[in-house]
Design a protein around this motif. Structure first.
Motif, mmCIF file in Angstrom:
data_model
loop_
_atom_site.group_PDB
_atom_site.id
_atom_site.type_symbol
_atom_site.label_atom_id
_atom_site.label_comp_id
_atom_site.label_asym_id
_atom_site.label_seq_id
_atom_site.Cartn_x
_atom_site.Cartn_y
_atom_site.Cartn_z
ATOM 1 N N LEU A 85 30.162 71.247 26.346
ATOM 2 C CA LEU A 85 30.736 72.431 25.702
ATOM 3 C C LEU A 85 30.185 73.697 26.343
ATOM 4 C CD1 LEU A 85 32.505 73.662 23.500
ATOM 5 C CD2 LEU A 85 30.584 73.437 21.934
ATOM 6 N N ARG A 86 28.895 73.732 26.609
ATOM 7 C CA ARG A 86 28.288 74.900 27.253
ATOM 8 C C ARG A 86 28.850 75.089 28.665
ATOM 9 N NH1 ARG A 86 22.020 74.186 26.875
ATOM 10 N NH2 ARG A 86 22.039 76.203 27.943
ATOM 11 N N GLN B 20 32.431 76.518 28.369
ATOM 12 C CA GLN B 20 32.419 77.912 27.915
ATOM 13 C C GLN B 20 32.159 78.877 29.064
ATOM 14 O OE1 GLN B 20 29.533 77.529 24.785
ATOM 15 N NE2 GLN B 20 31.094 77.281 23.213
ATOM 16 N N ILE C 170 35.491 79.698 30.845
ATOM 17 C CA ILE C 170 36.566 80.346 30.102
ATOM 18 C C ILE C 170 36.827 81.731 30.689
ATOM 19 C CG2 ILE C 170 37.143 81.355 27.845
ATOM 20 C CD1 ILE C 170 35.817 78.831 26.632
ATOM 21 N N LEU D 92 39.670 73.976 24.147
ATOM 22 C CA LEU D 92 39.119 75.140 24.843
ATOM 23 C C LEU D 92 39.125 76.357 23.927
ATOM 24 C CD1 LEU D 92 40.738 74.670 28.351
ATOM 25 C CD2 LEU D 92 38.342 74.312 27.729
ATOM 26 N N SER E 231 36.363 75.966 21.522
ATOM 27 C CA SER E 231 35.065 76.214 22.146
ATOM 28 C C SER E 231 34.802 77.708 22.301
ATOM 29 C CB SER E 231 34.939 75.483 23.485
ATOM 30 O OG SER E 231 35.738 76.073 24.481
ATOM 31 N N MET E 232 35.852 78.496 22.554
ATOM 32 C CA MET E 232 35.673 79.957 22.611
ATOM 33 C C MET E 232 35.274 80.493 21.241
ATOM 34 S SD MET E 232 38.644 81.408 25.166
ATOM 35 C CE MET E 232 39.994 80.867 24.146
ATOM 36 N N ASP F 230 31.666 79.656 20.640
ATOM 37 C CA ASP F 230 30.803 80.518 21.448
ATOM 38 C C ASP F 230 30.697 81.917 20.838
ATOM 39 O OD1 ASP F 230 29.223 80.993 23.847
ATOM 40 O OD2 ASP F 230 30.886 82.256 24.498
ATOM 41 N N ASP F 231 31.826 82.488 20.434
ATOM 42 C CA ASP F 231 31.808 83.818 19.811
ATOM 43 C C ASP F 231 31.037 83.813 18.500
ATOM 44 O OD1 ASP F 231 33.286 84.890 21.870
ATOM 45 O OD2 ASP F 231 35.187 84.890 20.773
ATOM 46 N N GLU G 180 28.690 81.695 17.564
ATOM 47 C CA GLU G 180 27.272 81.498 17.850
ATOM 48 C C GLU G 180 26.633 82.803 18.312
ATOM 49 O OE1 GLU G 180 24.489 78.292 20.106
ATOM 50 O OE2 GLU G 180 26.225 79.006 21.232
#
Length: 188
Positions: free
Chosen positions: A15-16, A19, A22, A100, A103-104, A107-108, A110
């Motif tokens: 996942l990292r 990201q 992206i 995807l 996952s964005m 990420d946002d 987090e």
């Protein structure tokens, strides 16, 4: 046993990695390693290979570096652009694009929860919920138009002392089907 796209992507290291790509980025393993210094290079290569085998990443070019060939990777095939143009996408591409997108969001979110200053979800306007509606195709398009107009009204606001950057993410999909006409999608 073949892993699903969700299984493949929902590993913390993979996942990292995704990201980082992206936004249409094209990167080598070494460039990604600069972002992920806590991951040993052998582990990084192993996860890259799994993402390539799972068709999440593709080699988009090769660079000659001191007599060796260096691979440059990118996220494979953007189903979102094809859907926006009315093109057909298969289930696998659609699931990959959705993962995807998720996952964005992760990420946002987090980044928000990792802020050094105190977070205040109420004051910051943080919210997430799910609602189901019964709409005809015409009503759905009318709803799209209303949402689009509301977004257009604020889309060109300039930054100022009293304005914070806000992100609204939307997901629209058909609800689960049920033979029960009273079923509205809520947990029973």
């Amino acid at each position: 046993m073949k892993n699903s796209k969700a299984d493949l992507l929902l590993h913390p290291i993979r996942l990292r990695i995704i990201q980082i790509f992206i936004g249409g980025r094209e990167l080598t393993v070494q460039q990604v390693a600069e972002y992920l210094k806590d991951i040993p290079q052998a582990t990084l290569y192993r996860h890259f290979n799994l993402l390539v085998q799972g068709n999440m990443l593709s080699v988009v070019k090769h660079n000659q570096v001191r007599g060796a060939i260096e691979k440059v990777y990118a996220i494979t095939n953007n189903a979102d652009n094809r859907m926006s143009n009315g093109e057909k996408v298969d289930r696998e591409d659609l699931m990959k694009q959705f993962m995807l997108f998720i996952s964005m969001l992760i990420d946002d979110f987090e980044a928000y929860t990792s802020r050094e200053n105190e977070i205040d979800p109420f004051q910051d306007g943080v919210g997430f919920r799910q609602a189901s509606f019964f709409l005809s195709d015409k009503e759905l398009h009318q709803l799209y138009e209303k949402i689009g107009k509301a977004f257009q009204e604020v889309a060109h606001n300039e930054p100022s002392a009293d304005r914070k950057r806000r992100t609204i993410s939307t997901i629209l999909m058909p609800g689960r089907e049920s033979n029960n006409p009273d079923y509205r999608g809520e947990d029973e």
